[in-house]
Design an enzyme around this catalytic site. Structure first.
Site, PDB file in Angstrom:
ATOM      1  CG  HIS A  72      -2.093  -0.896   1.102  1.00 46.31           C
ATOM      2  ND1 HIS A  72      -3.299  -0.637   1.674  1.00 46.31           N
ATOM      3  CD2 HIS A  72      -2.242  -2.072   0.439  1.00 46.31           C
ATOM      4  CE1 HIS A  72      -4.153  -1.601   1.367  1.00 46.31           C
ATOM      5  NE2 HIS A  72      -3.529  -2.489   0.632  1.00 46.31           N
ATOM      6  CE1 TYR A 199      -5.142   3.451   9.087  1.00 48.05           C
ATOM      7  CE2 TYR A 199      -5.573   3.314  11.435  1.00 48.05           C
ATOM      8  CZ  TYR A 199      -4.872   2.902  10.329  1.00 48.05           C
ATOM      9  OH  TYR A 199      -3.898   1.938  10.469  1.00 48.05           O
ATOM     10  N   PRO A 286      -4.007  -0.428  19.007  1.00 42.85           N
ATOM     11  CG  PRO A 286      -5.834  -1.712  18.335  1.00 42.85           C
ATOM     12  CD  PRO A 286      -5.219  -1.064  19.527  1.00 42.85           C
ATOM     13  CE  LYS A 290       4.066   2.794  13.924  1.00 40.51           C
ATOM     14  NZ  LYS A 290       4.567   2.524  12.595  1.00 40.51           N
ATOM     15  CE1 TYR A 377      -1.113   3.632   9.905  1.00 38.11           C
ATOM     16  CE2 TYR A 377      -0.105   3.126   7.793  1.00 38.11           C
ATOM     17  CZ  TYR A 377      -1.102   2.917   8.718  1.00 38.11           C
ATOM     18  OH  TYR A 377      -2.085   1.997   8.473  1.00 38.11           O
TER      19      TYR A 377
HETATM   20  P1  FAD Z   1       2.355 -12.789  21.027  1.00 39.57           P
HETATM   21  O1  FAD Z   1       1.952 -12.758  19.607  1.00 39.57           O
HETATM   22  O2  FAD Z   1       1.310 -12.585  22.063  1.00 39.57           O
HETATM   23  O3  FAD Z   1       3.063 -14.185  21.262  1.00 39.57           O
HETATM   24  C1  FAD Z   1       3.342 -14.682  22.546  1.00 39.57           C
HETATM   25  C2  FAD Z   1       3.300 -16.198  22.497  1.00 39.57           C
HETATM   26  O4  FAD Z   1       3.677 -16.704  23.772  1.00 39.57           O
HETATM   27  C3  FAD Z   1       1.918 -16.739  22.214  1.00 39.57           C
HETATM   28  O5  FAD Z   1       1.971 -17.652  21.162  1.00 39.57           O
HETATM   29  C4  FAD Z   1       1.482 -17.370  23.516  1.00 39.57           C
HETATM   30  O6  FAD Z   1       0.623 -18.483  23.324  1.00 39.57           O
HETATM   31  C5  FAD Z   1       2.812 -17.778  24.128  1.00 39.57           C
HETATM   32  N1  FAD Z   1       2.805 -17.901  25.572  1.00 39.57           N
HETATM   33  C6  FAD Z   1       2.128 -17.160  26.481  1.00 39.57           C
HETATM   34  N2  FAD Z   1       2.382 -17.573  27.707  1.00 39.57           N
HETATM   35  C7  FAD Z   1       3.249 -18.600  27.604  1.00 39.57           C
HETATM   36  C8  FAD Z   1       3.880 -19.452  28.542  1.00 39.57           C
HETATM   37  N3  FAD Z   1       3.666 -19.318  29.854  1.00 39.57           N
HETATM   38  N4  FAD Z   1       4.705 -20.401  28.085  1.00 39.57           N
HETATM   39  C9  FAD Z   1       4.929 -20.562  26.746  1.00 39.57           C
HETATM   40  N5  FAD Z   1       4.353 -19.786  25.826  1.00 39.57           N
HETATM   41  C10 FAD Z   1       3.522 -18.825  26.246  1.00 39.57           C
HETATM   42  N6  FAD Z   1      -1.419  -5.172  16.676  1.00 39.57           N
HETATM   43  C11 FAD Z   1      -1.590  -4.387  15.635  1.00 39.57           C
HETATM   44  O7  FAD Z   1      -0.624  -3.717  15.240  1.00 39.57           O
HETATM   45  N7  FAD Z   1      -2.793  -4.320  14.975  1.00 39.57           N
HETATM   46  C12 FAD Z   1      -3.866  -5.081  15.379  1.00 39.57           C
HETATM   47  O8  FAD Z   1      -4.937  -5.019  14.783  1.00 39.57           O
HETATM   48  C13 FAD Z   1      -3.728  -5.911  16.471  1.00 39.57           C
HETATM   49  N8  FAD Z   1      -4.747  -6.675  16.903  1.00 39.57           N
HETATM   50  C14 FAD Z   1      -4.581  -7.462  17.994  1.00 39.57           C
HETATM   51  C15 FAD Z   1      -5.635  -8.243  18.452  1.00 39.57           C
HETATM   52  C16 FAD Z   1      -5.493  -9.036  19.596  1.00 39.57           C
HETATM   53  C17 FAD Z   1      -6.657  -9.877  20.092  1.00 39.57           C
HETATM   54  C18 FAD Z   1      -4.254  -9.032  20.291  1.00 39.57           C
HETATM   55  C19 FAD Z   1      -4.098  -9.862  21.565  1.00 39.57           C
HETATM   56  C20 FAD Z   1      -3.197  -8.272  19.808  1.00 39.57           C
HETATM   57  C21 FAD Z   1      -3.344  -7.484  18.672  1.00 39.57           C
HETATM   58  N9  FAD Z   1      -2.287  -6.716  18.162  1.00 39.57           N
HETATM   59  C22 FAD Z   1      -2.464  -5.928  17.110  1.00 39.57           C
HETATM   60  C23 FAD Z   1      -0.982  -6.734  18.747  1.00 39.57           C
HETATM   61  C24 FAD Z   1      -0.033  -7.690  18.026  1.00 39.57           C
HETATM   62  O9  FAD Z   1      -0.748  -8.810  17.576  1.00 39.57           O
HETATM   63  C25 FAD Z   1       1.025  -8.040  19.031  1.00 39.57           C
HETATM   64  O10 FAD Z   1       1.749  -6.856  19.299  1.00 39.57           O
HETATM   65  C26 FAD Z   1       1.994  -9.146  18.572  1.00 39.57           C
HETATM   66  O11 FAD Z   1       1.307 -10.372  18.543  1.00 39.57           O
HETATM   67  C27 FAD Z   1       3.187  -9.225  19.512  1.00 39.57           C
HETATM   68  O12 FAD Z   1       3.929 -10.372  19.250  1.00 39.57           O
HETATM   69  P2  FAD Z   1       4.660 -11.154  20.410  1.00 39.57           P
HETATM   70  O13 FAD Z   1       5.408 -12.245  19.752  1.00 39.57           O
HETATM   71  O14 FAD Z   1       5.380 -10.201  21.284  1.00 39.57           O
HETATM   72  O15 FAD Z   1       3.485 -11.729  21.332  1.00 39.57           O
HETATM   73  C1  DHB Z   2      -4.805  -3.510  10.662  1.00 39.54           C
HETATM   74  C2  DHB Z   2      -4.810  -3.369  12.028  1.00 39.54           C
HETATM   75  C3  DHB Z   2      -4.472  -2.163  12.583  1.00 39.54           C
HETATM   76  O1  DHB Z   2      -4.446  -2.015  13.911  1.00 39.54           O
HETATM   77  C4  DHB Z   2      -4.169  -1.078  11.784  1.00 39.54           C
HETATM   78  O2  DHB Z   2      -3.899   0.111  12.364  1.00 39.54           O
HETATM   79  C5  DHB Z   2      -4.162  -1.231  10.421  1.00 39.54           C
HETATM   80  C6  DHB Z   2      -4.479  -2.451   9.856  1.00 39.54           C
HETATM   81  C7  DHB Z   2      -5.182  -4.807  10.067  1.00 39.54           C
HETATM   82  O3  DHB Z   2      -5.597  -5.718  10.823  1.00 39.54           O
HETATM   83  O4  DHB Z   2      -5.119  -4.951   8.838  1.00 39.54           O
END
Ligand code: FAD
Ligand code: DHB
Length: 386
Positions: A72, A199, A286, A290, A377
């Site tokens: 995009h 947005y 979100p 980021k 962004y």
């Molecule tokens: P995570 O993806 O949370 O990975 C952590 C992993 O550790 C998981 O697989 C979990 O199962 C595992 N774990 C947890 N506890 C334990 C344990 N005790 N032992 C072993 N493993 C364990 N960000 C955006 O930018 N846009 C979005 O739209 C957006 N939507 C989101 C929606 C939801 C419901 C959530 C929860 C988050 C969202 N985020 C979004 C944030 C983004 O997805 C996270 O910032 C990203 O997943 C971070 O990655 P991570 O690897 O740090 O953590």
């Molecule tokens: C998406 C999620 C976000 O939080 C955002 O700011 C832009 C796009 C997405 O899920 O595609």
């Protein structure tokens, strides 16, 4: 069992770290609480910064991203029933790419297993020990057996509700802001009615139009943090999306859920031989897209430090990990908060709503204002070294 780096959590942070370490010839084992299917199906973020895309390509896991990801050039800010385009590529020379987080997770998991790196799923009772020594340990249960992993260092990549941050809770200072609202997100079989993300500021609250492919739409609506998804039958969701976003293509909804919003940082991101990365150390609302990108940036910084420790026993770089990672974390905190406060119904009345519109109009009228939004962004360029 013994390995060089024990990684807790197979989300984007843990998997990407294992890839970066493998490239340097450093051995790691990833322990994950959930099943592989659960982790690969979990619907979350979808917008990748240029830095994240570049790193996936560098690690030779960009093939599917290149064929299925949607590049995009900008976004629309919508207010007063009109879309106003912010030309991110024109303003910064950089792009953003739509590619689902679970697709990134699938690609990384497959690559790691293909390269012989152990990713253990369905691990329970994970506990961290001897963090203050040179040989920290992870104990856990896997396949009905108690097991132990002795390492040179542990990376806590287990998300916001994991055990890693908890293990060093008494060493941390926490910064937190909880918003009174959340996002109701859906995935639908529907051709997106827009070429770029929208947005939308609206009297009823924020909405976001995004997508996963030519045939799958992803949309979000601002709702109360305590809202019950049961109050939102599909008809009501489409109706409200139409009100806030204008032209929307409806279709069968196959995933929906509500995520509350918070801003959170724990400092420092390390203690002894434990290093936190991604959501285990920080959460952003979100609106700036980021979360996933910050998780990737943390491990980009952490990997060379761990490599130096394992190869030469030196900790100079690792000692600088928190300071280096937090620079981008706090920039993203500020930007995510700015986008959130500018676009959501904050409950503050007419004066607040007019101020939000003044901010949105400023982005339209002033190139420096638009450029500032755009460079945040798309993400500031990765720092080559620290
Ligand atoms: P995570 O993806 O949370 O990975 C952590 C992993 O550790 C998981 O697989 C979990 O199962 C595992 N774990 C947890 N506890 C334990 C344990 N005790 N032992 C072993 N493993 C364990 N960000 C955006 O930018 N846009 C979005 O739209 C957006 N939507 C989101 C929606 C939801 C419901 C959530 C929860 C988050 C969202 N985020 C979004 C944030 C983004 O997805 C996270 O910032 C990203 O997943 C971070 O990655 P991570 O690897 O740090 O953590
Ligand atoms: C998406 C999620 C976000 O939080 C955002 O700011 C832009 C796009 C997405 O899920 O595609």
């Amino acid at each position: 069992m013994r390995t060089q780096v024990g990684i807790v959590g197979a989300g984007p942070a843990g998997l990407m770290l294992a890839m970066l370490l493998h490239r340097e010839g450093i051995e790691s084992v990833v322990v994950e609480a959930r099943t592989r299917e659960y982790v690969e199906d979990r619907v979350r973020a979808g917008l990748l910064e240029q830095n994240t895309v570049d790193l996936l390509r560098e690690l030779d896991v960009g093939e599917r991203l290149d064929s299925e990801g949607l590049e995009h050039n900008g976004i629309y800010l919508r207010y007063d029933e009109e879309n106003h385009y912010v030309d991110m590529a024109g303003l910064t020379g950089r792009h953003i790419t739509i590619y689902g987080q679970q697709e990134v997770v699938k690609d990384l998991t497959q690559a790691l297993l293909g390269r012989g790196v152990s990713v253990l799923f369905e691990v329970s009772d994970v506990e961290l020990h001897d963090i203050d020594t040179d040989h920290p340990r992870i104990t856990y249960e896997h396949d009905g057996r108690a097991d132990e992993l002795t390492c040179d260092a542990i990376a806590g990549c287990d998300g916001f509700h994991g055990v890693s941050r908890e293990t060093i809770a008494d060493q941390l200072t926490e910064y937190e802001y909880v918003y009174g609202f959340g996002w109701l997100g859906i995935l639908a079989e529907a051709k997106p009615a827009t070429d770029e993300l929208i947005y939308a500021w609206h009297e009823d609250g924020f909405a976001l139009y995004t997508m996963r492919s030519e045939t799958i739409s992803r949309l979000y609506l601002q709702v109360d943090a305590e809202e019950d998804i049961g109050n939102w039958p599909d008809d009501r969701i489409w109706n409200e999306l139409g009100v806030r976003l204008g032209d929307v293509n409806a279709g069968p909804i196959f995933d929906k859920g509500i995520t509350p919003m918070r801003s959170y940082v724990a400092e420092p991101m390390q203690h002894g031989r434990l290093f936190l990365a991604g959501d285990s150390a920080h959460i952003v609302p979100p609106t700036g897209a980021k979360g996933l990108n910050l998780a990737v940036n943390d491990v980009r910084i952490l990997a060379p430090g761990l490599t130096e420790l394992v190869r030469d026993g030196r900790t100079d770089r690792l000692d600088r990990y928190t300071a280096a990672a937090l620079r981008r974390v706090w920039r993203a905190q500020d930007f995510s908060n700015y986008m959130t406060q500018m676009l959501h119904h904050l409950g503050g009345g007419r004066f607040e709503r007019r101020l939000q519109l003044a901010r949105l109009e400023y982005v339209e009228r002033s190139e420096p204002a638009a450029r500032s939004l755009a460079e945040n962004y798309v993400g500031l360029p990765a720092e080559p070294d620290f």
